[in-house]
Design an enzyme around this catalytic site. Structure first.
Site, PDB file in Angstrom:
ATOM      1  N   HIS A 137       0.813  -1.182   0.019  1.00  0.00           N
ATOM      2  CA  HIS A 137      -0.091  -0.099   0.084  1.00  0.00           C
ATOM      3  C   HIS A 137       0.735   1.164   0.141  1.00  0.00           C
ATOM      4  CE1 HIS A 137      -3.827  -2.190   0.775  1.00  0.00           C
ATOM      5  NE2 HIS A 137      -2.970  -2.843   1.387  1.00  0.00           N
TER       6      HIS A 137
ATOM      7  N   ASN B  39     -10.259  -3.394   1.879  1.00  0.00           N
ATOM      8  CA  ASN B  39      -9.904  -3.198   0.177  1.00  0.00           C
ATOM      9  C   ASN B  39     -11.231  -2.931  -0.384  1.00  0.00           C
ATOM     10  OD1 ASN B  39      -6.951  -3.863   0.724  1.00  0.00           O
ATOM     11  ND2 ASN B  39      -7.496  -5.992   0.928  1.00  0.00           N
TER      12      ASN B  39
END
Length: 706
Positions: free
Chosen positions: A93, A166
């Site tokens: 990320h 997510n």
């Protein structure tokens, strides 16, 4: 013989010792330990996230004589901070973008949870939301085929709650033990350092082909969910099953869903490749522009709430992160909305330094025994300490609670505030504020009391062994177009795999999902479909298709928030352009003018407009629909321009809705477009702009032939 783990009753406080208003009350626990409680001017002890603490004397354990539990976030935070009192890019990320906003409670649910954020209708709570890709480094492009992180930090009145999820509701693995292996396999290969920000290489497909549990996630990752058009047009999921706990201590299971108000939308793979070349910051720019223009992105927060009876009857294990609960089985109840209305003041200070931890929950929300979640609870805190230089990352403004917080954590690298006075421990004999905070048994966080049975061992539950049933359900729930995209994506990815045995092994899983899919991928690779891999558990057939799993079945109902690219030349029809602008404003859309140059373009009435993009700098892949407004002379010039011909050819190939003028037809023919328009192409003389924008709400004319 007594059971190793038994359910224990909440301790009944012994009679409090006599105290004054400036002294904390003293209570003795079942083990004779001293508990000093808040009250009067004695403040409530909290974690560094601002969550009230109910017990500062005992670690959380499974039974009075049982093992300590990893999920005890108060103990871990307290000990981690102590361990670091003496005095990098994210591994995953890394590429992210974020914005500030608020969460508004629409449907209070005190019957389900005591979480303060869900108690009062209309109350607004500050939030910070960060979107990200997973595999790429900070400098990678936005439109990589990848999972997107969707993390929200709620600054509640009882501490920070991080919903770290997510844009896909399931994951590749079932146990956090395998997370390092997954990421190592997905990242660039260590001996050569490429490819970056993509999984089209041997290591990734070698790993997942040996991990059948990943097959459900593979279907999602190869679908259009992995190439969203915008952060604004994608869903978010908490992934795991959590618990709601109400004021009476009753718990329910819950899954969290973010639903974009402007509908779902993706791009095609060819568009993704070209957007990455034309504007690698496409998603960032889109979010920035939307907020700065006042078109604030909005999502509804929904919950799936269910009880033990449903969990026991569900054919899959609710603790398995590779599984979902179809919305048809448990409807999503909308309880609030999130609006992002402010960009960051400084990218590094906020977007880069924000620290999300799955362990950050508040009273009224609790964990389950999902083995992936349990491991994340440990890993995220450790990661933030390493990345942000020490245990005081909560002193950074973007991470600090906005509610009062009090604790005895001190010193360490970059400490911005320390306890005042002489007391930096408890219990102590000092009264009032001088003595510092104490526990709050009534309002502090309490974990749900659950019983656990069985031998300590490294095993997985039996139902975790079903690896194909929901993968098949997901595939069959897609439209024909979406199924074709999944097959094409698998062909592309596996065509980059150099080792044929890996391709064959992965291909052997596909017949267990769908034989037609397996054949399509095999044909695309020039291979035979191998013998199906042996399932660890028989597939459950007959699962109902779920409309909620398809992007195309959940698209927008208008063109609002989208962008029309208008190709113009000198002599373009001024009245038509003005009508398009008015129609776009009414539709809530944005118009960008693309011309032969950046600068002034003279229209048919002698007036001039400024082009927003030069034609080779503003390709049609950047827009959701297009219009071609050119004069006869402009069409002649564009007919000899490769960028101009590519502009309209791509728009047509990507099945965008098009409005064209009669003068543009010779140019369109030179670009390879058909002589007769199809149902997605409209002559400007035959349709009003308002009607054109209504057609554009469908986003693509999928019936257009290649």
């Amino acid at each position: 013989m007594a059971k190793a783990a038994t359910k224990t009753k909440s301790k009944t406080p012994a009679k409090a010792t006599k105290s004054t208003v400036n002294q904390p009350q003293t209570i003795y626990g079942e083990g004779g330990e001293t508990h000093q409680t808040a009250g009067g001017d004695v403040p409530v002890m909290t974690t560094s996230q601002g969550v009230p603490v109910s017990d500062d004397q005992n670690t959380l354990r499974q039974g009075a004589r049982g093992p300590a539990l990893m999920e005890d976030f108060h103990f871990r935070e307290k000990m981690f901070h102590f361990d670091h009192e003496r005095i990098p890019e994210r591994v995953v990320h890394a590429r992210g973008y974020a914005a500030h906003g608020y969460f508004e409670t629409l449907d209070p649910i005190p019957d389900l949870t005591r979480a303060d954020i869900f108690q009062r209708k209309g109350e607004k709570t500050p939030v910070f939301c960060r979107f990200s890709t997973v595999a790429g480094n900070k400098g990678s492009a936005d439109l990589a085929r990848d999972v997107r992180g969707f993390a929200v930090k709620f600054y509640t009145q009882e501490g920070n709650w991080d919903l770290v999820g997510n844009n896909i509701p399931v994951f590749f693995i079932q146990d956090a033990m395998k997370f390092p292996d997954l990421i190592h396999a997905a990242k660039q290969e260590p001996d050569r350092g490429f490819p970056q920000a993509q999984t089209a290489h041997d290591n990734f497909w070698d790993f997942v082909s040996l991990m059948p549990e990943a097959m459900h996630m593979v279907m999602w990752a190869m679908s259009d969910r992995a190439i969203p058009r915008s952060f604004r047009f994608m869903e978010g999921f908490g992934v795991h099953t959590f618990r709601f706990v109400n004021a009476d201590g009753k718990s329910s299971y819950v899954k969290f869903h973010w639903k974009p108000k402007q509908g779902l939308q993706s791009v095609t793979w060819d568009e993704a490749l070209k957007i990455n070349g034309a504007d690698p910051d496409f998603h960032r720019r889109d979010l920035w522009n939307a907020i700065q223009s006042g078109d604030y992105p909005e999502w509804e927060l929904g919950v799936q709430v269910f009880d033990d009876e449903f969990a026991d009857s569900f054919p899959f294990d609710i603790l398995d992160a590779t599984k979902l609960i179809p919305e048809e089985d448990v409807p999503v109840r909308i309880i609030g909305r999130m609006v992002l209305d402010r960009v960051v003041d400084n990218f590094f200070a906020e977007t880069e330094q924000v620290a999300f931890c799955t362990q950050n929950i508040v009273p009224g929300i609790d964990f389950t025994n999902d083995p992936l979640l349990q491991g994340r609870n440990f890993s995220y805190l450790d990661t933030q300490i390493k990345r942000l230089g020490g245990p005081n990352f909560t002193h950074i403004p973007i991470n600090a609670p906005k509610c009062p917080f009090h604790h005895f954590q001190q010193d360490g690298h970059m400490a911005m505030h320390n306890p005042k006075g002489r007391a930096n421990y408890e219990p102590n004999s000092w009264g009032g504020a001088e003595g510092g905070p104490r526990e709050a048994p009534e309002t502090g966080f309490r974990s749900v009391q659950t019983e656990a049975e069985g031998v300590k061992d490294r095993v997985r539950p039996e139902l975790f062994a079903d690896h194909y049933s929901q993968a098949r359900q997901f595939y069959l729930s897609q439209t024909e177009v979406e199924q074709m995209h999944i097959a094409d994506a698998l062909v592309f990815e596996l065509s980059k795999v150099e080792t044929n045995a890996i391709r064959e092994r992965l291909l052997s899983h596909l017949p267990n999902i769908d034989e037609g899919l397996a054949q399509s991928v095999a044909d695309g690779l020039g291979m035979e479909v191998p013998k199906p891999a042996k399932p660890a558990r028989e597939r459950v057939d007959g699962l109902a298709e779920s409309t909620a799993l398809s992007i195309l079945k959940n698209g927008p109902d208008s063109f609002a928030g989208r962008k029309l690219g208008v190709l113009i030349s000198d002599g373009a029809d001024a009245k038509l352009l003005e009508a398009l602008k008015k129609g776009a404003e009414k539709a809530g859309a944005v118009i960008a003018l693309v011309g032969p140059r950046v600068g002034s373009v003279t229209l048919s009435d002698g007036s001039s407009v400024e082009a927003d993009e030069k034609i080779d700098g503003g390709p049609s892949v950047l827009f959701d629909a297009v219009a071609v407004l050119v004069s006869e002379k402009g069409a002649e010039k564009f007919a000899g321009s490769h960028p101009a011909k590519t502009w309209v050819a791509d728009a047509f190939a990507h099945k965008k809705f098009m409005m064209v003028t009669d003068e543009a037809l010779p140019f369109l023919k030179k670009a390879g477009l058909p002589d007769e328009p199809d149902g997605g192409m409209f002559f400007a003389k035959d349709i009003k702009p308002s009607a054109f924008f209504k057609e554009c709400a469908a986003l693509r004319f999928w019936d257009r032939s290649a």
